[in-house]
Design an enzyme around this catalytic site. Structure first.
Site, mmCIF file in Angstrom:
data_model
loop_
_atom_site.group_PDB
_atom_site.id
_atom_site.type_symbol
_atom_site.label_atom_id
_atom_site.label_comp_id
_atom_site.label_asym_id
_atom_site.label_seq_id
_atom_site.Cartn_x
_atom_site.Cartn_y
_atom_site.Cartn_z
ATOM 1 N N CYS A 1 38.576 38.580 35.809
ATOM 2 C CA CYS A 1 37.444 38.050 36.565
ATOM 3 C C CYS A 1 36.152 38.820 36.335
ATOM 4 O O CYS A 1 35.216 38.299 35.738
ATOM 5 C CB CYS A 1 37.794 38.020 38.050
ATOM 6 S SG CYS A 1 39.044 36.794 38.473
ATOM 7 N N LYS B 1 44.922 46.960 37.338
ATOM 8 C CA LYS B 1 44.870 47.510 38.687
ATOM 9 C C LYS B 1 46.284 47.509 39.247
ATOM 10 O O LYS B 1 47.160 46.800 38.741
ATOM 11 C CB LYS B 1 43.940 46.683 39.581
ATOM 12 C CG LYS B 1 44.419 45.257 39.815
ATOM 13 C CD LYS B 1 43.495 44.488 40.758
ATOM 14 C CE LYS B 1 43.570 45.010 42.168
ATOM 15 N NZ LYS B 1 42.811 44.159 43.119
#
Length: 436
Positions: free
Chosen positions: A262, A325
């Site tokens: 993103c 992440k």
């Protein structure tokens, strides 16, 4: 309410399962038979905490079904379009082929009064063009951007911090807004703000939010570069300025920067669209935000190389992390993998470990060596590089335990999430990002 979700990737699968969990009748549509088969069996084709349970419950209840046939969307009151908008292969702009393809397939199955709700992240101006085509079918288009955090997507869908619905206005637009109010009645009653805007504003909200978050991350990484030159500690700096309520502490974590599917592509597409509108100078800073972010990956590599006196040839280096992440198996634009690939290209013997992302990482970078077990990956290492801040590494790995496994005593903390004093007390050379 009966609804369809067109596109069952990360966004669509979570949205479909969440809507079914609050009582809606949902059908998810995707062109990938393997993905649909997994979802129909109550299994997510990717890792997202809590999603498997939500899928299994929805499928068992009969409220959640999946299909590869777009015709099965017919009869839904609202159709959520949740397909991907990747970066164009030959530029920075968003690739809208999947959005247009989904709409082309859906149009013949729309009925008068239907609502089409776009959730994909698109350049401003896209919705206005699509709205005309939807109106020709007697339906109404609204834009309802998503604000999901990977690793927290189920929570963010069920308990959003805001709901935004953009409309072209008029009676049809007002009716469509009421349909969305009904769809999100649970979240609204739970306190989530429901904001109605024009189409362009709704499109801009997502891009602007990501641009701001990316800027905040790159700002503290720029401060880390200055801190390194001055001998200061960027983590204490972030703590101090974060107490200012106008700034806040969140997203002020210096390290190897952001990645994923993103933020990187969205800020590039945002800047590209601004240039198309003749306002490129207004977001020119985003180019530097992107550059700072990429520079931090190179800095992590340099820390490792310098720790070995200028060469990593033949050195065994263990990378703690592969996903971009924690709480995710997403390796798209992963800083962790880029650092690993660069070190291998310099002659290092690189081993990568991660609790969830190894299969995806191996599909993208098969040249790397992957070890599922953390302790096996650490055994015999000359240096350790923490690049994804899983609790398995930041909280559950004691430096004394690592000392019994690794051969060398160099630890590079690419996320500034370890205790430098504890690692140094255990005999390790600790190297952080922007820390003395």
């Amino acid at each position: 309410m009966r609804m369809s979700v067109i596109g069952c990737g990360y966004l669509g699968a979570v949205h479909a399962a969440a809507m079914a969990s609050i009582g809606h009748e949902v059908i998810g549509i995707d062109t990938d038979p393997e993905k649909i088969a997994a979802l129909a069996a109550g299994r997510a084709p990717f890792f997202e905490p809590g999603l498997d349970e939500l899928l299994a419950s929805g499928v068992a209840s009969g409220r959640l079904t999946f299909s590869v046939d777009i015709a099965d969307a017919r009869g839904a009151q609202v159709h959520f379009v949740a397909v991907g908008t990747p970066q164009q292969p030959d530029g920075s702009a968003a690739d809208l082929r999947y959005v247009h393809g989904a709409l082309d397939a859906l149009l013949p199955h729309l009925r008068p009064g239907d609502v089409v709700a776009g959730k994909s992240t698109v350049p401003v101006g896209t919705a206005a063009a699509l709205a005309e085509r939807v109106a020709d079918a007697g339906a109404t288009l609204v834009w309802n951007p998503e604000f999901l955090r990977e690793g927290w997507a189920v929570h963010d869908t069920l308990h959003p911090d805001r709901l935004v619905v953009g409309t072209a206005g008029g009676e049809a637009g007002e009716r469509a807004v009421e349909v969305l109010r009904e769809a999100y009645a649970d979240a609204i009653s739970g306190g989530s703000p429901f904001l109605v805007t024009d189409l362009a504003t709704a499109e801009l909200v997502k891009g602007a939010a990501n641009a701001f978050l990316a800027t905040k991350i790159s700002f503290i990484n720029a401060m880390a570069e200055i801190a390194e030159a001055a001998g200061a500690d960027v983590t204490r700096l972030a703590e101090a300025i974060g107490h200012d309520e106008r700034i806040g502490r969140r997203f002020l974590g210096a390290g190897i920067g952001f990645g994923g599917g993103c933020l990187p592509k969205d800020i590039r597409a945002f800047a590209a669209r601004a240039e198309e509108l003749g306002r490129g100078a207004s977001v020119g800073f985003l180019r530097e935000v992107d550059a700072i972010n990429l520079r931090r990956r190179e800095h992590a590599v340099r820390l490792v190389v310098d720790a070995f006196g200028g060469s990593v040839v033949g050195r065994r280096i263990t990378m703690l992390g592969a996903a971009f992440k924690p709480h995710s198996d997403d390796v798209r634009d992963s800083p962790a993998l880029e650092v690993a690939v660069r070190l291998r290209g310099m002659g290092a013997k690189v081993r990568v470990t991660d609790p969830e992302a190894l299969a995806n990482a191996a599909a993208v970078h098969p040249q790397l060596k992957y070890v599922a077990d953390r302790d096996k990956a650490l055994t015999g290492a000359d240096a350790v590089v923490l690049v994804t801040e899983w609790d398995l590494y930041r909280r559950e790995l004691a430096p004394e335990h690592a000392s019994t496994l690794a051969r060398g005593r160099i630890i590079v903390d690419g996320r500034n999430c370890l205790d430098p004093q504890a690692w140094r007390a255990a005999g390790w050379t600790y190297l952080g990002m922007g820390r003395p």
